[in-house]
Scaffold this active site. Structure first.
Site, PDB file in Angstrom:
ATOM      1  N   GLY A 132      -5.890  49.240  91.260  1.00 48.30           N
ATOM      2  CA  GLY A 132      -4.959  48.477  92.051  1.00 48.30           C
ATOM      3  C   GLY A 132      -6.019  47.105  91.783  1.00 48.30           C
ATOM      4  O   GLY A 132      -6.876  46.695  90.877  1.00 48.30           O
ATOM      5  N   GLY A 152      -9.881  49.572 103.806  1.00 52.01           N
ATOM      6  CA  GLY A 152     -10.045  47.894 103.309  1.00 52.01           C
ATOM      7  C   GLY A 152      -7.938  47.659 102.993  1.00 52.01           C
ATOM      8  O   GLY A 152      -7.919  46.385 102.358  1.00 52.01           O
ATOM      9  N   ASN A 166     -10.911  42.127 105.807  1.00 54.83           N
ATOM     10  CA  ASN A 166     -11.513  41.012 104.960  1.00 54.83           C
ATOM     11  C   ASN A 166     -13.000  41.789 104.884  1.00 54.83           C
ATOM     12  O   ASN A 166     -13.826  41.699 105.979  1.00 54.83           O
ATOM     13  CB  ASN A 166     -10.616  40.143 105.568  1.00 54.83           C
ATOM     14  N   HIS A 200      -1.893  33.099 100.205  1.00 57.43           N
ATOM     15  CA  HIS A 200      -2.514  34.437  98.916  1.00 57.43           C
ATOM     16  C   HIS A 200      -1.342  33.233  97.870  1.00 57.43           C
ATOM     17  O   HIS A 200      -0.307  32.910  97.713  1.00 57.43           O
ATOM     18  CB  HIS A 200      -2.145  35.475  99.919  1.00 57.43           C
ATOM     19  N   LYS A 207       1.333  38.819  97.299  1.00 58.15           N
ATOM     20  CA  LYS A 207       0.859  39.462  97.901  1.00 58.15           C
ATOM     21  C   LYS A 207       1.804  40.213  99.174  1.00 58.15           C
ATOM     22  O   LYS A 207       2.949  39.375  98.943  1.00 58.15           O
ATOM     23  CB  LYS A 207       0.244  38.398  98.824  1.00 58.15           C
TER      24      LYS A 207
END
Length: 239
Positions: free
Chosen positions: A11, A78, A104, A134, A138
């Site tokens: 990713g 995360g 974050n 964003h 997303k």
């Protein structure tokens, strides 16, 4: 040498971590897991890792935790888009393992959260609204960071968090979160404190993903000698 397992290695965040890991002398990526693997591959993945950095999907979290518990592998999570049941899994795992979760991992976003908490103490009677922006691809909305910021403020003011106000009027006891999606924006978060005579706005903008990846690697290094508990990035930065 700290052996880090990277979940979500193909990713965007995984690729950025792979690019930045060489800047850290005392750790290496010893194992990788991505969407081409079977879930059962998580067994050896956890076995070969001292600490796992996870930027994958919520769907694999339960299996990942189970194998991490089996091999006593520490966890830095995360992945965003987690639901209440996922946080319960993290809390339970943290009774046995050191676990760090953050929506974050950049120092800037965590400083923004800290500053918002401090400003809230002073501007107690101001309305609070959060706008997050964003990139067009997303998946989750609102962002995990926006929710983190809203929860920080809400805990100090005793407010409710509203994601979709629709056609109703704003109540006095709420924080609204609005989302924009478009372009190639890495992440912008703005917190506005709105009074009758003035507006104060706190803003953080990520120019790339480097700050997130550096924060994640620092979290893995920091976590290696910590006792079992559920930690956040603010524990690292002591804010």
């Amino acid at each position: 040498m700290l052996n880090i397992g990277l979940s979500g290695s193909t990713g965007k965040m995984g690729e950025t971590i792979l690019e930045r890991i060489d800047k850290f002398k005392d750790c290496k990526i010893a194992a990788k897991f991505n969407s081409t693997n079977n879930l059962d591959d998580l067994d050896n993945f956890c076995k070969n890792s001292d600490v796992i950095i996870d930027f994958s999907t919520p769907e694999i979290l339960e299996k990942l935790i189970n194998y991490a518990l089996k091999h006593n592998t520490k966890l830095v999570i995360g992945t965003t888009g987690l639901q209440p049941q996922h946080f319960k899994l993290l809390e339970k795992a943290a009774q046995t393992l050191p676990v760090l979760y953050s929506a974050n991992m950049s120092i800037g976003a965590n400083l923004l959260s800290y500053l918002a908490k401090e400003v809230t103490k002073i501007l107690d009677d101001y309305d609070v609204e959060i706008l997050e922006t964003h990139h067009r691809n997303k998946k989750d909305s609102p962002s995990g960071t926006a929710v983190m910021l809203a929860e920080t403020i809400a805990s100090k003011k005793g407010l409710n968090i509203t994601f979709n106000r629709g056609n109703r009027l704003r109540s006095e006891k709420e924080i609204g979160i609005s989302s924009l999606r478009g372009g190639n924006v890495h992440g912008i978060h703005e917190i506005s404190f709105l009074g009758d005579d003035e507006i104060i706005t706190l803003k953080h903008e990520a120019l790339n993903k480097n700050s997130f990846s550096i924060g994640a690697i620092k979290a893995a290094i920091w976590l290696q000698d910590k006792p079992s508990a559920l930690y956040s990035m603010q524990d690292i930065y002591k804010i």
